[in-house]
Write an enzyme that holds these catalytic residues in place. Structure first.
Site, PDB file in Angstrom:
ATOM      1  N   ASP A 125      -1.831  -1.244  -3.850  1.00 32.05           N
ATOM      2  CA  ASP A 125      -1.969  -0.504  -5.108  1.00 32.05           C
ATOM      3  C   ASP A 125      -0.753  -0.747  -5.999  1.00 32.05           C
ATOM      4  O   ASP A 125       0.225  -1.381  -5.589  1.00 32.05           O
ATOM      5  CB  ASP A 125      -2.181   0.991  -4.831  1.00 32.05           C
ATOM      6  CG  ASP A 125      -1.243   1.500  -3.738  1.00 32.05           C
ATOM      7  OD1 ASP A 125      -0.018   1.299  -3.896  1.00 32.05           O
ATOM      8  OD2 ASP A 125      -1.717   2.070  -2.733  1.00 32.05           O
ATOM      9  N   ASN A 134      -0.133   4.510  -0.773  1.00 39.20           N
ATOM     10  CA  ASN A 134      -0.728   5.793  -0.374  1.00 39.20           C
ATOM     11  C   ASN A 134      -1.406   5.753   0.993  1.00 39.20           C
ATOM     12  O   ASN A 134      -2.051   6.726   1.392  1.00 39.20           O
ATOM     13  CB  ASN A 134      -1.709   6.295  -1.451  1.00 39.20           C
ATOM     14  CG  ASN A 134      -2.932   5.394  -1.551  1.00 39.20           C
ATOM     15  OD1 ASN A 134      -2.981   4.330  -0.927  1.00 39.20           O
ATOM     16  ND2 ASN A 134      -3.910   5.824  -2.325  1.00 39.20           N
ATOM     17  N   ASP A 193      -8.270 -16.161 -16.753  1.00 39.53           N
ATOM     18  CA  ASP A 193      -9.206 -16.628 -15.733  1.00 39.53           C
ATOM     19  C   ASP A 193     -10.165 -17.676 -16.298  1.00 39.53           C
ATOM     20  O   ASP A 193     -10.734 -17.481 -17.381  1.00 39.53           O
ATOM     21  CB  ASP A 193     -10.002 -15.407 -15.232  1.00 39.53           C
ATOM     22  CG  ASP A 193     -10.747 -15.680 -13.947  1.00 39.53           C
ATOM     23  OD1 ASP A 193     -10.097 -16.038 -12.951  1.00 39.53           O
ATOM     24  OD2 ASP A 193     -11.985 -15.535 -13.941  1.00 39.53           O
ATOM     25  N   ASP A 231      -3.977   4.130   2.255  1.00 36.64           N
ATOM     26  CA  ASP A 231      -5.424   4.009   2.471  1.00 36.64           C
ATOM     27  C   ASP A 231      -5.830   2.605   2.916  1.00 36.64           C
ATOM     28  O   ASP A 231      -7.015   2.306   3.034  1.00 36.64           O
ATOM     29  CB  ASP A 231      -6.203   4.435   1.210  1.00 36.64           C
ATOM     30  CG  ASP A 231      -5.985   3.475   0.049  1.00 36.64           C
ATOM     31  OD1 ASP A 231      -5.145   2.554   0.164  1.00 36.64           O
ATOM     32  OD2 ASP A 231      -6.656   3.649  -0.990  1.00 36.64           O
ATOM     33  N   GLU A 233      -6.028 -20.548 -16.490  1.00 32.99           N
ATOM     34  CA  GLU A 233      -6.487 -21.086 -15.209  1.00 32.99           C
ATOM     35  C   GLU A 233      -7.512 -22.171 -15.497  1.00 32.99           C
ATOM     36  O   GLU A 233      -8.707 -21.923 -15.573  1.00 32.99           O
ATOM     37  CB  GLU A 233      -7.108 -20.000 -14.328  1.00 32.99           C
ATOM     38  CG  GLU A 233      -7.307 -20.502 -12.909  1.00 32.99           C
ATOM     39  CD  GLU A 233      -8.519 -19.919 -12.206  1.00 32.99           C
ATOM     40  OE1 GLU A 233      -8.617 -20.081 -10.981  1.00 32.99           O
ATOM     41  OE2 GLU A 233      -9.385 -19.339 -12.866  1.00 32.99           O
ATOM     42  N   ASP A 277       0.849  -1.198   0.000  1.00 34.23           N
ATOM     43  CA  ASP A 277       0.000   0.000   0.000  1.00 34.23           C
ATOM     44  C   ASP A 277       0.883   1.246   0.000  1.00 34.23           C
ATOM     45  O   ASP A 277       1.503   1.582   1.002  1.00 34.23           O
ATOM     46  CB  ASP A 277      -0.883  -0.049   1.257  1.00 34.23           C
ATOM     47  CG  ASP A 277      -1.719   1.206   1.462  1.00 34.23           C
ATOM     48  OD1 ASP A 277      -1.931   1.949   0.478  1.00 34.23           O
ATOM     49  OD2 ASP A 277      -2.173   1.403   2.606  1.00 34.23           O
TER      50      ASP A 277
HETATM   51  O1  TEU Z   1     -11.260 -18.730  -9.965  1.00 33.40           O
HETATM   52  C1  TEU Z   1     -11.879 -19.812 -10.588  1.00 33.40           C
HETATM   53  C2  TEU Z   1     -12.291 -20.906  -9.719  1.00 33.40           C
HETATM   54  O2  TEU Z   1     -12.618 -21.964 -10.187  1.00 33.40           O
HETATM   55  C3  TEU Z   1     -12.567 -20.557  -8.319  1.00 33.40           C
HETATM   56  O3  TEU Z   1     -13.948 -20.710  -8.260  1.00 33.40           O
HETATM   57  C4  TEU Z   1     -11.944 -21.411  -7.298  1.00 33.40           C
HETATM   58  O4  TEU Z   1     -12.133 -22.762  -7.568  1.00 33.40           O
HETATM   59  C5  TEU Z   1     -12.604 -21.049  -6.005  1.00 33.40           C
HETATM   60  O5  TEU Z   1     -12.326 -19.672  -5.775  1.00 33.40           O
HETATM   61  C6  TEU Z   1     -12.095 -21.822  -4.846  1.00 33.40           C
HETATM   62  O6  TEU Z   1     -12.658 -21.259  -3.685  1.00 33.40           O
HETATM   63  C7  TEU Z   1     -11.060 -17.590 -10.697  1.00 33.40           C
HETATM   64  C8  TEU Z   1     -10.374 -16.547  -9.860  1.00 33.40           C
HETATM   65  O7  TEU Z   1      -9.110 -17.015  -9.490  1.00 33.40           O
HETATM   66  C9  TEU Z   1     -11.246 -16.231  -8.684  1.00 33.40           C
HETATM   67  O8  TEU Z   1     -10.633 -15.337  -7.800  1.00 33.40           O
HETATM   68  C10 TEU Z   1     -12.516 -15.644  -9.220  1.00 33.40           C
HETATM   69  O9  TEU Z   1     -13.406 -15.430  -8.155  1.00 33.40           O
HETATM   70  C11 TEU Z   1     -13.171 -16.555 -10.254  1.00 33.40           C
HETATM   71  O10 TEU Z   1     -12.259 -17.051 -11.212  1.00 33.40           O
HETATM   72  C12 TEU Z   1     -14.221 -15.794 -11.026  1.00 33.40           C
HETATM   73  O11 TEU Z   1     -13.604 -14.848 -11.840  1.00 33.40           O
HETATM   74 CA    CA Z   2      -3.469   2.130  -1.354  1.00 37.18          CA
END
Ligand code: TEU
Ligand code: CA
Length: 512
Positions: free
Chosen positions: A34, A28, A206, A30, A261, A26
């Site tokens: 960031d 700044n 993602d 808050d 992912e 962080d």
């Molecule tokens: O996560 C994908 C995912 O499958 C998650 O649901 C994971 O299995 C779960 O968080 C376990 O508790 C990705 C991102 O990493 C996550 O932070 C997001 O919330 C999700 O996609 C939706 O974008």
């Molecule tokens: Ca900050």
């Protein structure tokens, strides 16, 4: 099939470090991390020896899912700074030979994204088909039995204005994009080009396995009924879409990388996303995060990874912690000795390792009292602020958004940097050991026979060779291996001959 080490693409040799911007640093005051905070800690990361950072989303967002609900893919949320701050971070990282990977969230947007605002405005809107709208099966009945993530309700929300349901594999505030529509795909590829033009090294994508869906949207079948559909979604079209993304990055120089992912049930499900060298460069494999601290279970995971990936020439990934699950130190019971041994096990596997911000400090999850829980998925513990300084406040503003993890003063970067025996220094020695050994970074891996409770393997590349021993059992072990101790997770002298004795939760790297 071993390529010459100097011809191997950087992402096979790299150690990648995940920065969850809100929790990292962080600048700044808050109380929320960031981009400038991250920039100010680049010297820490360069000293540690990482090759790349992956930034979790810093985009404008109403923060229902802490940034994974993107309202503008080409901006920066004011909490995190400005586009200029991002450019400065990329430039300063580059000076330290650290590449910057950004998070691409292609499966869904925020419900506040202008695309969704248009889509929901009327059934005739040109962007109506950019999202997945369907009639229900009957009054109050969603189109199918899919379950969304985090809230345990249907993956559908009724829109009273246009009287249809929209699909969201995650929160209702995260409507799914319709990837079957070529305009959607082009729009996302333009987002990719925007960041590639700014000099990022690639994308962590993602839930990339979620983007292609069976157009019939059939019910989930047993045994998968009732679990979030995102955990199992699969459709061949996804592979076509990933090939298109691959073509987008290949139009750029500099070995830009796609890291998907692929949060699917196991390695067998993950492997196809590498395609035939024409889809993802790297696919996250969370198999190891599902294995307990148990030599036999780890051995099975490693064997499975070889079986599934080697025939494709696909390069594994290794992850023990991230922003979605309890930190591995916490999962493994909390002891520092075990966290140290786990660091050795992670950083000497065959594959690209991913570290999660603060893991190098041996952090455990914070204990978050119920009134401070903010994440709908209950993932707050691992998102606690990283303690930089020993003094109260630990380098953060007076009121950080989550409580600090346990023993924040002792485990602060400042305190551990001053202590050569700390886990932080162990991580640094491990990264240095990888850097000087082609065997550790790129070599073949052969599992070795070992006493019960001990996991042992050899890494080899040309003449370069290392043996790694990890005692995951509940009794000290004597191992018939010889060599010089290059790195040890306990206090033993590095550079001395190995005496064959491994205490519980101890790991060593040996040089012949
Ligand atoms: O996560 C994908 C995912 O499958 C998650 O649901 C994971 O299995 C779960 O968080 C376990 O508790 C990705 C991102 O990493 C996550 O932070 C997001 O919330 C999700 O996609 C939706 O974008
Ligand atoms: Ca900050």
């Amino acid at each position: 099939m071993l390529e010459r080490p100097d011809q191997v693409p950087w992402w096979r040799r790299a150690v990648v470090y995940q920065i969850y911007p809100r929790s990292f640093a962080d600048a700044n005051g808050d109380g929320i991390g960031d981009l400038d905070g991250a920039r100010q800690r680049l010297d820490h990361l360069a000293w540690l020896g990482v090759d790349a950072i992956w930034l979790s989303p810093f985009y404008p967002s109403p923060m229902h899912d802490f940034g994974y609900d993107v309202a503008d893919h080409t901006g920066v949320h004011p909490l995190f700074g400005t586009l200029d701050d991002l450019d400065r971070l990329v430039a300063e990282a580059g000076k330290r030979d650290i590449r910057v990977i950004v998070d691409l969230v292609p499966n869904h947007t925020s419900h506040e994204h202008p695309w969704f605002q248009a889509s929901r405005s009327s059934r005739d809107d040109p962007k109506r088909d950019w999202y997945v709208w369907r009639d229900g099966r009957g009054p109050g009945e969603p189109p199918n039995n899919w379950v969304g993530a985090f809230l345990e309700g249907p993956a559908w929300t009724w829109d009273p204005h246009t009287e249809q349901w929209y699909l969201h594999q995650f929160l209702p505030q995260q409507p799914d994009l319709n990837w079957a529509n070529p305009e959607v795909r082009e729009a996302v590829y333009d987002v990719m080009r925007f960041w590639l033009d700014r000099g990022v090294a690639g994308f962590r994508i993602d839930v990339v396995h979620c983007i292609g869906r069976d157009p019939e949207l059939p019910d989930d079948e047993p045994p998968w009924v009732g679990i979030p559909h995102c955990a199992i979604n699969e459709h061949p079209s996804t592979h076509e879409y990933i090939k298109e993304m691959r073509a987008v990055v290949e139009a750029y120089d500099g070995d830009r990388v796609l890291i998907g992912e692929t949060a699917l049930p196991g390695t067998r499900w993950v492997a196809p996303y590498y395609g035939h060298g024409d889809e993802l460069h790297l696919a996250f494999n969370f198999a190891a995060t599902h294995a307990p601290w148990d030599a036999e279970r780890w051995r099975q995971r490693i064997e499975r990874i070889h079986e599934e990936l080697d025939p494709r020439g696909a390069w594994p990934t290794w992850v023990l912690s991230n922003h979605d699950m309890p930190r591995h130190r916490t999962r493994y019971g909390g002891s520092e000795a075990r966290a140290r041994a786990a660091a050795v096990a992670l950083l000497t596997q065959r594959g690209t390792p991913f570290l999660y911000g603060g893991e190098e400090l041996g952090l455990e999850d914070a204990v978050v009292p119920p009134e401070r829980v903010v994440d709908p998925g209950g993932r707050d513990g691992c998102r606690a602020p990283v303690p930089w300084l020993r003094a109260p406040g630990h380098g953060w503003g007076p009121d950080p958004w989550l409580p600090f993890p346990p023993e924040a003063a002792e485990r602060s970067a400042e305190a551990q940097r001053a202590d050569p025996t700390s886990i932080l220094h162990l991580y640094r020695r491990l990264l240095a050991a990888r850097r000087r050994s082609d065997a550790l970074r790129l070599g073949h891996q052969e599992l070795l026979d070992a006493p019960a409770g001990v996991l042992a393997w050899r890494r080899r590349c040309g003449d370069d060779e290392r043996v790694v021993l990890v005692n995951m059992g509940d009794a000290p072990a004597t191992v018939a291996a010889t060599g010089t101790v290059e790195v040890a997770s306990d206090g033993r002298g590095e550079g001395a001959a190995f005496d064959g004795v491994l205490d519980v939760d101890v790991a060593v790297v040996l040089r012949p």
